[in-house]
Design a protein around this motif. Structure first.
Motif, PDB file in Angstrom:
ATOM      1  N   LEU A 195     -56.052 -22.409   7.822  1.00  0.00           N
ATOM      2  CA  LEU A 195     -55.951 -21.426   6.745  1.00  0.00           C
ATOM      3  C   LEU A 195     -55.065 -21.940   5.609  1.00  0.00           C
ATOM      4  CD1 LEU A 195     -55.645 -18.197   8.905  1.00  0.00           C
ATOM      5  CD2 LEU A 195     -57.594 -18.852   7.468  1.00  0.00           C
ATOM      6  N   ALA A 196     -53.959 -22.584   5.968  1.00  0.00           N
ATOM      7  CA  ALA A 196     -53.070 -23.147   4.943  1.00  0.00           C
ATOM      8  C   ALA A 196     -53.790 -24.249   4.158  1.00  0.00           C
ATOM      9  CB  ALA A 196     -51.800 -23.697   5.589  1.00  0.00           C
ATOM     10  N   LYS A 197     -54.550 -25.096   4.838  1.00  0.00           N
ATOM     11  CA  LYS A 197     -55.308 -26.146   4.158  1.00  0.00           C
ATOM     12  C   LYS A 197     -56.360 -25.536   3.245  1.00  0.00           C
ATOM     13  CE  LYS A 197     -58.072 -30.329   4.939  1.00  0.00           C
ATOM     14  NZ  LYS A 197     -57.894 -30.683   3.579  1.00  0.00           N
ATOM     15  N   THR A 198     -57.024 -24.489   3.716  1.00  0.00           N
ATOM     16  CA  THR A 198     -58.025 -23.798   2.907  1.00  0.00           C
ATOM     17  C   THR A 198     -57.384 -23.255   1.635  1.00  0.00           C
ATOM     18  OG1 THR A 198     -59.387 -23.226   4.821  1.00  0.00           O
ATOM     19  CG2 THR A 198     -59.622 -21.836   2.860  1.00  0.00           C
ATOM     20  N   ARG A 199     -56.228 -22.638   1.775  1.00  0.00           N
ATOM     21  CA  ARG A 199     -55.513 -22.091   0.608  1.00  0.00           C
ATOM     22  C   ARG A 199     -55.120 -23.217  -0.349  1.00  0.00           C
ATOM     23  NH1 ARG A 199     -50.346 -18.386   1.545  1.00  0.00           N
ATOM     24  NH2 ARG A 199     -51.909 -16.859   2.157  1.00  0.00           N
ATOM     25  N   ASP A 200     -54.605 -24.311   0.186  1.00  0.00           N
ATOM     26  CA  ASP A 200     -54.184 -25.442  -0.653  1.00  0.00           C
ATOM     27  C   ASP A 200     -55.366 -26.084  -1.382  1.00  0.00           C
ATOM     28  OD1 ASP A 200     -51.569 -25.068   0.182  1.00  0.00           O
ATOM     29  OD2 ASP A 200     -51.607 -26.722   1.629  1.00  0.00           O
ATOM     30  N   ASP A 201     -56.483 -26.236  -0.673  1.00  0.00           N
ATOM     31  CA  ASP A 201     -57.658 -26.906  -1.235  1.00  0.00           C
ATOM     32  C   ASP A 201     -58.511 -25.981  -2.101  1.00  0.00           C
ATOM     33  OD1 ASP A 201     -56.820 -29.101   0.222  1.00  0.00           O
ATOM     34  OD2 ASP A 201     -58.415 -28.936   1.742  1.00  0.00           O
ATOM     35  N   GLY A 202     -58.390 -24.668  -1.866  1.00  0.00           N
ATOM     36  CA  GLY A 202     -59.254 -23.711  -2.560  1.00  0.00           C
ATOM     37  C   GLY A 202     -60.663 -23.693  -1.998  1.00  0.00           C
ATOM     38  N   LEU A 203     -60.840 -24.259  -0.814  1.00  0.00           N
ATOM     39  CA  LEU A 203     -62.167 -24.401  -0.225  1.00  0.00           C
ATOM     40  C   LEU A 203     -62.062 -24.358   1.297  1.00  0.00           C
ATOM     41  CD1 LEU A 203     -65.204 -25.273  -0.900  1.00  0.00           C
ATOM     42  CD2 LEU A 203     -64.428 -27.580  -0.337  1.00  0.00           C
ATOM     43  N   ALA A 204     -62.854 -23.502   1.920  1.00  0.00           N
ATOM     44  CA  ALA A 204     -62.939 -23.468   3.379  1.00  0.00           C
ATOM     45  C   ALA A 204     -64.087 -24.378   3.799  1.00  0.00           C
ATOM     46  CB  ALA A 204     -63.192 -22.050   3.870  1.00  0.00           C
ATOM     47  N   VAL A 205     -63.840 -25.193   4.798  1.00  0.00           N
ATOM     48  CA  VAL A 205     -64.867 -26.090   5.327  1.00  0.00           C
ATOM     49  C   VAL A 205     -65.088 -25.746   6.790  1.00  0.00           C
ATOM     50  CG1 VAL A 205     -65.515 -28.484   5.795  1.00  0.00           C
ATOM     51  CG2 VAL A 205     -64.193 -27.930   3.735  1.00  0.00           C
ATOM     52  N   SER A 206     -66.318 -25.398   7.118  1.00  0.00           N
ATOM     53  CA  SER A 206     -66.696 -25.130   8.496  1.00  0.00           C
ATOM     54  C   SER A 206     -67.606 -26.260   8.941  1.00  0.00           C
ATOM     55  CB  SER A 206     -67.436 -23.785   8.586  1.00  0.00           C
ATOM     56  OG  SER A 206     -67.953 -23.593   9.888  1.00  0.00           O
ATOM     57  N   ASP A 207     -67.136 -27.054   9.880  1.00  0.00           N
ATOM     58  CA  ASP A 207     -67.890 -28.213  10.356  1.00  0.00           C
ATOM     59  C   ASP A 207     -68.345 -27.961  11.790  1.00  0.00           C
ATOM     60  OD1 ASP A 207     -68.970 -30.663  10.906  1.00  0.00           O
ATOM     61  OD2 ASP A 207     -67.113 -31.798  10.654  1.00  0.00           O
ATOM     62  N   GLN A 208     -69.515 -27.373  11.933  1.00  0.00           N
ATOM     63  CA  GLN A 208     -70.102 -27.064  13.236  1.00  0.00           C
ATOM     64  C   GLN A 208     -69.249 -26.089  14.042  1.00  0.00           C
ATOM     65  OE1 GLN A 208     -72.515 -30.567  14.854  1.00  0.00           O
ATOM     66  NE2 GLN A 208     -70.677 -31.616  14.068  1.00  0.00           N
ATOM     67  N   ASP A 209     -68.496 -25.233  13.359  1.00  0.00           N
ATOM     68  CA  ASP A 209     -67.648 -24.254  14.044  1.00  0.00           C
ATOM     69  C   ASP A 209     -68.459 -23.135  14.695  1.00  0.00           C
ATOM     70  OD1 ASP A 209     -65.575 -25.697  12.947  1.00  0.00           O
ATOM     71  OD2 ASP A 209     -65.008 -24.171  11.508  1.00  0.00           O
ATOM     72  N   VAL A 210     -69.596 -22.799  14.078  1.00  0.00           N
ATOM     73  CA  VAL A 210     -70.409 -21.675  14.552  1.00  0.00           C
ATOM     74  C   VAL A 210     -71.693 -22.168  15.200  1.00  0.00           C
ATOM     75  CG1 VAL A 210     -71.600 -19.555  13.863  1.00  0.00           C
ATOM     76  CG2 VAL A 210     -69.421 -20.166  12.791  1.00  0.00           C
ATOM     77  N   THR A 211     -72.340 -23.137  14.560  1.00  0.00           N
ATOM     78  CA  THR A 211     -73.606 -23.672  15.064  1.00  0.00           C
ATOM     79  C   THR A 211     -73.558 -25.189  15.009  1.00  0.00           C
ATOM     80  OG1 THR A 211     -74.752 -21.744  14.146  1.00  0.00           O
ATOM     81  CG2 THR A 211     -76.111 -23.627  14.747  1.00  0.00           C
ATOM     82  N   VAL A 212     -73.886 -25.818  16.111  1.00  0.00           N
ATOM     83  CA  VAL A 212     -73.911 -27.278  16.154  1.00  0.00           C
ATOM     84  C   VAL A 212     -74.952 -27.779  15.154  1.00  0.00           C
ATOM     85  CG1 VAL A 212     -74.428 -29.288  17.604  1.00  0.00           C
ATOM     86  CG2 VAL A 212     -73.146 -27.359  18.554  1.00  0.00           C
ATOM     87  N   GLY A 213     -74.550 -28.761  14.340  1.00  0.00           N
ATOM     88  CA  GLY A 213     -75.443 -29.340  13.352  1.00  0.00           C
ATOM     89  C   GLY A 213     -75.419 -28.662  11.998  1.00  0.00           C
ATOM     90  N   VAL A 214     -74.657 -27.561  11.877  1.00  0.00           N
ATOM     91  CA  VAL A 214     -74.596 -26.807  10.626  1.00  0.00           C
ATOM     92  C   VAL A 214     -73.166 -26.806  10.101  1.00  0.00           C
ATOM     93  CG1 VAL A 214     -74.889 -24.523   9.573  1.00  0.00           C
ATOM     94  CG2 VAL A 214     -76.544 -25.347  11.257  1.00  0.00           C
ATOM     95  N   ALA A 215     -73.028 -26.991   8.794  1.00  0.00           N
ATOM     96  CA  ALA A 215     -71.723 -26.931   8.134  1.00  0.00           C
ATOM     97  C   ALA A 215     -71.801 -25.906   7.012  1.00  0.00           C
ATOM     98  CB  ALA A 215     -71.332 -28.290   7.580  1.00  0.00           C
ATOM     99  N   ALA A 216     -70.646 -25.418   6.600  1.00  0.00           N
ATOM    100  CA  ALA A 216     -70.584 -24.452   5.509  1.00  0.00           C
ATOM    101  C   ALA A 216     -69.331 -24.694   4.681  1.00  0.00           C
ATOM    102  CB  ALA A 216     -70.576 -23.024   6.059  1.00  0.00           C
ATOM    103  N   LEU A 217     -69.416 -24.317   3.415  1.00  0.00           N
ATOM    104  CA  LEU A 217     -68.278 -24.346   2.502  1.00  0.00           C
ATOM    105  C   LEU A 217     -68.124 -22.940   1.954  1.00  0.00           C
ATOM    106  CD1 LEU A 217     -69.259 -27.536   0.450  1.00  0.00           C
ATOM    107  CD2 LEU A 217     -67.809 -27.410   2.490  1.00  0.00           C
ATOM    108  N   GLY A 218     -66.876 -22.496   1.758  1.00  0.00           N
ATOM    109  CA  GLY A 218     -66.659 -21.153   1.239  1.00  0.00           C
ATOM    110  C   GLY A 218     -65.467 -21.089   0.310  1.00  0.00           C
ATOM    111  N   VAL A 219     -65.527 -20.159  -0.641  1.00  0.00           N
ATOM    112  CA  VAL A 219     -64.417 -19.900  -1.557  1.00  0.00           C
ATOM    113  C   VAL A 219     -64.191 -18.396  -1.640  1.00  0.00           C
ATOM    114  CG1 VAL A 219     -64.777 -21.982  -2.949  1.00  0.00           C
ATOM    115  CG2 VAL A 219     -65.924 -19.875  -3.603  1.00  0.00           C
TER     116      VAL A 219
END
Length: 124
Positions: free
Chosen positions: A42-66
């Motif tokens: 969460l701290a990295k997300t706040r610092d970067d201004g971008l959330a990165v989900s790397d196969q956290d929910v579904t294997v083979g799928v990634a997501a970016l969020g703001v």
């Protein structure tokens, strides 16, 4: 609540969210389920201004969020993209992340973010 949204809440709310959802359960082996690890993410997300989900929910799928914020700087939503991991986090990662951050800023500006300097009246 999305990681992009939670990252911009006060850190005390992170603890409340973790407490309410404990034990944290992951959908995949890549999911962060330790409270300290989630707080660091969460701290990295706040610092970067971008959330990165790397196969956290579904294997083979990634997501970016703001996060989307309003005229008082409050988080009101999030904007995200997702797709095959290689498409989102591969060679086009910078292009996707820059476009998403710009779109998030545009939506937030439409809600008055940055215009009132936090001094506007709160109408609800």
């Amino acid at each position: 609540m999305s990681r992009a949204m939670l990252a911009y809440r006060e850190e005390g709310e992170w603890d409340d969210c973790i407490r309410r959802n404990s034990p944290l359960v992951g959908f995949t082996p890549s999911a962060v389920v330790e409270p300290a690890g989630l707080k660091a993410l969460l701290a990295k997300t706040r610092d970067d201004g971008l959330a990165v989900s790397d196969q956290d929910v579904t294997v083979g799928v990634a997501a970016l969020g703001v996060a989307i914020t309003d005229y008082k700087g409050r988080v009101r939503g999030a904007l995200s993209i997702s797709g095959l991991r290689e498409s989102v986090l591969g060679d086009s990662f910078e292009q996707w992340s820059e476009a998403l951050i710009a779109a998030g800023h545009e939506v937030s500006r439409a809600l008055g973010c940055g215009l009132a300097g936090g001094q506007a009246a709160d109408f609800g």
